[in-house]
Design an enzyme around this catalytic site. Structure first.
Site, PDB file in Angstrom:
ATOM      1  N   ARG A   1      26.446  38.811  44.029  1.00 21.22           N
ATOM      2  CA  ARG A   1      27.449  39.047  45.080  1.00 21.22           C
ATOM      3  C   ARG A   1      26.813  39.093  46.459  1.00 21.22           C
ATOM      4  NH1 ARG A   1      29.910  44.159  42.411  1.00 21.22           N
ATOM      5  NH2 ARG A   1      31.183  44.425  44.262  1.00 21.22           N
TER       6      ARG A   1
ATOM      7  N   ARG B   1      36.640  36.338  53.351  1.00 23.90           N
ATOM      8  CA  ARG B   1      35.285  36.310  52.777  1.00 23.90           C
ATOM      9  C   ARG B   1      34.562  35.014  53.120  1.00 23.90           C
ATOM     10  NH1 ARG B   1      35.507  40.856  49.108  1.00 23.90           N
ATOM     11  NH2 ARG B   1      33.909  40.728  47.550  1.00 23.90           N
TER      12      ARG B   1
ATOM     13  N   ARG C   1      28.061  53.477  41.542  1.00 23.28           N
ATOM     14  CA  ARG C   1      29.435  53.752  41.985  1.00 23.28           C
ATOM     15  C   ARG C   1      30.383  54.086  40.825  1.00 23.28           C
ATOM     16  NH1 ARG C   1      31.733  49.614  46.246  1.00 23.28           N
ATOM     17  NH2 ARG C   1      31.447  48.082  44.588  1.00 23.28           N
TER      18      ARG C   1
ATOM     19  N   LYS D   1      32.815  49.739  52.773  1.00 21.98           N
ATOM     20  CA  LYS D   1      34.097  49.277  53.338  1.00 21.98           C
ATOM     21  C   LYS D   1      35.286  49.961  52.664  1.00 21.98           C
ATOM     22  CE  LYS D   1      33.970  44.968  52.125  1.00 21.98           C
ATOM     23  NZ  LYS D   1      32.943  44.863  51.171  1.00 21.98           N
TER      24      LYS D   1
HETATM   25  P1  AMP Z   1      35.299  43.560  46.109  1.00 24.82           P
HETATM   26  O1  AMP Z   1      35.952  44.677  45.395  1.00 24.82           O
HETATM   27  O2  AMP Z   1      35.834  43.325  47.474  1.00 24.82           O
HETATM   28  O3  AMP Z   1      33.797  43.649  46.070  1.00 24.82           O
HETATM   29  O4  AMP Z   1      35.681  42.223  45.282  1.00 24.82           O
HETATM   30  C1  AMP Z   1      35.322  42.073  43.921  1.00 24.82           C
HETATM   31  C2  AMP Z   1      35.346  40.599  43.548  1.00 24.82           C
HETATM   32  O5  AMP Z   1      36.665  40.063  43.753  1.00 24.82           O
HETATM   33  C3  AMP Z   1      34.438  39.724  44.375  1.00 24.82           C
HETATM   34  O6  AMP Z   1      33.107  39.717  43.886  1.00 24.82           O
HETATM   35  C4  AMP Z   1      35.119  38.363  44.227  1.00 24.82           C
HETATM   36  O7  AMP Z   1      34.844  37.794  42.970  1.00 24.82           O
HETATM   37  C5  AMP Z   1      36.582  38.729  44.250  1.00 24.82           C
HETATM   38  N1  AMP Z   1      37.123  38.736  45.626  1.00 24.82           N
HETATM   39  C6  AMP Z   1      37.538  39.808  46.355  1.00 24.82           C
HETATM   40  N2  AMP Z   1      37.979  39.438  47.564  1.00 24.82           N
HETATM   41  C7  AMP Z   1      37.844  38.104  47.608  1.00 24.82           C
HETATM   42  C8  AMP Z   1      38.114  37.128  48.611  1.00 24.82           C
HETATM   43  N3  AMP Z   1      38.607  37.465  49.825  1.00 24.82           N
HETATM   44  N4  AMP Z   1      37.851  35.827  48.322  1.00 24.82           N
HETATM   45  C9  AMP Z   1      37.371  35.466  47.118  1.00 24.82           C
HETATM   46  N5  AMP Z   1      37.070  36.335  46.136  1.00 24.82           N
HETATM   47  C10 AMP Z   1      37.306  37.649  46.375  1.00 24.82           C
END
Ligand code: AMP
Length: 304
Positions: free
Chosen positions: A172, A88, A127, A13
């Site tokens: 995750r 999310r 990554r 993404k």
């Molecule tokens: P990402 O970089 O999108 O994988 O996000 C990394 C971490 O940030 C996730 O594992 C969550 O802990 C937190 N996070 C990111 N976006 C959200 C969201 N929309 N709602 C809740 N937690 C989020």
């Protein structure tokens, strides 16, 4: 364009969101990036969410919703946005719909990235991202030309995210299945969901995305573009400056308002009908009197 990218961590993404943002000249709004920046800057929010991110859980809805709303209201989002990592879960999606409704700019498209979990784990644990320009590499699939140096900006700040280890990734993925996966049914019901097979080459996936975007959004934008002269003056796409007036201006009529309006119309119609009946009755009375007079005149020998 107003789109959401939906997909498990590591499904690509972030990479695609950057490419979309560049091509269509809209901002990429990534809640993960916003939260990581808060952690790095050691802000109050950063301190609150740091452990949650490390555990692979979701941070509280309020925090991410407020952060996203600020960005959606900003001038840079007037032409649209690509949301990456938000929403999310269902409550976040509902709140997003509501807030975009207030702004008069609903979502147009949701692209769901489909990828096998084992590939996801390999991708995520390998990554690397550039701390300077955000470019993304992978130790297994797409290394930078010179080890440790970003091809795009030459920075030597290529780093591995703390939460990109196998244990956190599995957590995750579990969070994704439990909280985020139900969003596909939510957006399917709105006829906005399209699935992208996310296992191929980055450029190839991007060209599929562009095809979908050009087919689904561009004609829609053409269709809804009306000549300036017939555009309603009262509807503004400008974000309102104060929350209350913004809500009031864009809110749909409530059931109570509709009921009140219907009552008013019914009352008016009833009054009209009564008035009509009275006039009709009076007219018939007059006609009857006139007929009786005429008949009396005609009757022979009758003196008056
Ligand atoms: P990402 O970089 O999108 O994988 O996000 C990394 C971490 O940030 C996730 O594992 C969550 O802990 C937190 N996070 C990111 N976006 C959200 C969201 N929309 N709602 C809740 N937690 C989020």
């Amino acid at each position: 364009m107003r789109i959401v990218l939906l997909g498990a961590p590591g499904s690509g993404k972030g990479t695609q969101a950057k490419m979309i943002a560049q091509k269509y000249k809209v901002p990429q709004i990534s809640t993960g990036d916003i939260l990581r920046a808060a952690v790095a800057e050691k802000t109050e929010i950063g301190k609150k969410v740091s452990a949650i991110i490390d555990a692979g859980e979701l941070v509280s809805d309020d925090i991410v919703i407020d952060a996203v709303t600020d960005r959606l209201r900003a001038n840079e989002s007037r032409r649209g946005f690509v949301l990456d990592g938000f929403p999310r879960n269902i409550p976040q999606a509902q709140e997003l719909d509501t807030r975009l409704g207030w702004l008069g700019r609903p979502l147009q498209l949701v692209l769901q990235f489909a990828l096998d979990n084992e590939i996801v784990i390999k991708r995520v644990t390998g990554r690397l991202s550039c701390g300077e320009c955000g470019a993304i590499y992978n130790r297994h699939f797409s290394r930078p030309n010179r080890p440790g140096v970003c091809d795009k900006c030459g920075s030597k700040q290529l780093s591995h995210r703390a939460d990109d280890n196998e244990k956190t990734v599995r957590a995750r993925l579990q969070t994704y299945d439990q909280d985020t996966a139900p969003l596909s049914a939510y957006y399917k019901a709105q006829h906005k969901l399209r699935t992208i097979q996310a296992g191929g080459e980055v450029e190839q996936i991007f060209s599929v995305i562009c095809e979908v975007v050009d087919m689904e959004i561009r004609p829609l934008e053409k269709k809804v573009t009306t000549p300036k002269s017939v555009r309603p003056q009262a509807v503004s796409t400008k974000p309102a400056t104060n929350k209350k007036s913004e809500k009031k201006a864009a809110e749909k009529p409530t059931t109570a308002t509709v009921k009140k309006a219907t009552k008013k119309v019914t009352k008016k119609a009833a009054a009209k009908t009564v008035a009509k009946k009275v006039v009709k009755k009076a007219a018939s009375k007059v006609a009857k009197k006139a007929a009786a007079k005429k008949a009396a005149k005609k009757r022979p020998g009758k003196k008056r």
